[in-house]
Design a protein around this motif. Structure first.
Motif, PDB file in Angstrom:
ATOM      1  N   ASP A   1       0.937  -1.274   0.237  1.00  0.00           N
ATOM      2  CA  ASP A   1      -0.756   0.352  -0.114  1.00  0.00           C
ATOM      3  C   ASP A   1       0.901   1.430   0.436  1.00  0.00           C
ATOM      4  N   HIS A   2       1.534   1.417   0.544  1.00  0.00           N
ATOM      5  CA  HIS A   2       3.193   2.366   0.945  1.00  0.00           C
ATOM      6  C   HIS A   2       3.460   3.340  -0.427  1.00  0.00           C
ATOM      7  N   VAL A   3       2.874   3.894  -1.444  1.00  0.00           N
ATOM      8  CA  VAL A   3       4.127   4.491  -2.927  1.00  0.00           C
ATOM      9  C   VAL A   3       5.204   5.094  -2.280  1.00  0.00           C
ATOM     10  N   MET A   4       6.586   5.068  -2.431  1.00  0.00           N
ATOM     11  CA  MET A   4       7.677   5.856  -2.352  1.00  0.00           C
ATOM     12  C   MET A   4       7.967   6.073  -2.971  1.00  0.00           C
ATOM     13  N   SER A   5       7.948   7.911  -3.371  1.00  0.00           N
ATOM     14  CA  SER A   5       8.536   7.898  -4.470  1.00  0.00           C
ATOM     15  C   SER A   5       9.970   8.077  -4.635  1.00  0.00           C
ATOM     16  N   GLU A   6      10.912   7.768  -4.069  1.00  0.00           N
ATOM     17  CA  GLU A   6      12.094   6.844  -4.034  1.00  0.00           C
ATOM     18  C   GLU A   6      11.823   5.714  -4.916  1.00  0.00           C
ATOM     19  N   LEU A   7      10.741   4.699  -5.412  1.00  0.00           N
ATOM     20  CA  LEU A   7      10.745   3.643  -5.626  1.00  0.00           C
ATOM     21  C   LEU A   7      10.183   4.218  -7.165  1.00  0.00           C
TER      22      LEU A   7
ATOM     23  N   VAL B   1       6.424  -1.348  -2.715  1.00  0.00           N
ATOM     24  CA  VAL B   1       7.447  -2.152  -2.331  1.00  0.00           C
ATOM     25  C   VAL B   1       7.078  -2.988  -3.654  1.00  0.00           C
ATOM     26  N   HIS B   2       5.890  -3.808  -3.638  1.00  0.00           N
ATOM     27  CA  HIS B   2       5.374  -4.761  -4.657  1.00  0.00           C
ATOM     28  C   HIS B   2       5.539  -5.077  -6.213  1.00  0.00           C
ATOM     29  N   GLU B   3       5.375  -3.502  -6.535  1.00  0.00           N
ATOM     30  CA  GLU B   3       5.502  -2.816  -7.842  1.00  0.00           C
ATOM     31  C   GLU B   3       7.177  -3.159  -8.105  1.00  0.00           C
ATOM     32  N   ALA B   4       7.690  -2.805  -7.563  1.00  0.00           N
ATOM     33  CA  ALA B   4       9.845  -1.860  -7.768  1.00  0.00           C
ATOM     34  C   ALA B   4      10.018  -3.307  -8.208  1.00  0.00           C
ATOM     35  N   LEU B   5       9.329  -4.291  -7.243  1.00  0.00           N
ATOM     36  CA  LEU B   5      10.180  -5.354  -6.909  1.00  0.00           C
ATOM     37  C   LEU B   5      10.099  -6.588  -8.552  1.00  0.00           C
TER      38      LEU B   5
ATOM     39  N   TRP C   1      15.063  -2.448  -0.120  1.00  0.00           N
ATOM     40  CA  TRP C   1      15.549  -2.553   0.952  1.00  0.00           C
ATOM     41  C   TRP C   1      16.149  -1.363   1.334  1.00  0.00           C
ATOM     42  N   GLN C   2      17.015  -1.083   0.638  1.00  0.00           N
ATOM     43  CA  GLN C   2      17.872   0.282   1.199  1.00  0.00           C
ATOM     44  C   GLN C   2      16.803   1.457   1.010  1.00  0.00           C
ATOM     45  N   VAL C   3      16.074   0.960   0.475  1.00  0.00           N
ATOM     46  CA  VAL C   3      14.995   2.545  -0.076  1.00  0.00           C
ATOM     47  C   VAL C   3      13.452   2.581   1.197  1.00  0.00           C
ATOM     48  N   VAL C   4      13.448   0.950   1.674  1.00  0.00           N
ATOM     49  CA  VAL C   4      12.677   1.252   2.882  1.00  0.00           C
ATOM     50  C   VAL C   4      13.028   1.572   3.900  1.00  0.00           C
ATOM     51  N   CYS C   5      14.606   0.930   3.630  1.00  0.00           N
ATOM     52  CA  CYS C   5      15.176   1.830   4.968  1.00  0.00           C
ATOM     53  C   CYS C   5      15.429   3.378   5.500  1.00  0.00           C
ATOM     54  N   THR C   6      15.396   3.870   4.249  1.00  0.00           N
ATOM     55  CA  THR C   6      15.949   5.491   4.577  1.00  0.00           C
ATOM     56  C   THR C   6      14.545   6.136   4.782  1.00  0.00           C
TER      57      THR C   6
END
Length: 64
Positions: A25-31, A36-40, A50-55
């Motif tokens: 559910d969480h859309v990240m501009s860094e991705l 996460v699912h879409e990026a993978l 993982w680095q993006v999630v951590c940041t």
């Protein structure tokens, strides 16, 4: 990083249920405006995700 390690780290830090919800559910501009699912699924390397999630989620350095 293997996907199994990625999902283990996600579950370890966020809890199994919350990790899946965050990844779905969480859309990240860094991705690139993806979850996460879409990026993978788009071919992003699990370590990079993982680095993006951590940041973004302020995961402590010892868990990165």
């Amino acid at each position: 990083m293997r996907l199994t390690v990625f999902w283990e780290r996600m579950a370890d830090h966020f809890g199994a249920g919350c990790a899946d919800t965050l990844a779905r559910d969480h859309v990240m501009s860094e991705l690139g405006g993806r979850t996460v699912h879409e990026a993978l699924a788009a071919g992003w390397n699990a370590k990079d995700v993982w680095q993006v999630v951590c940041t973004v989620m302020s995961v402590p350095a010892e868990k990165r």
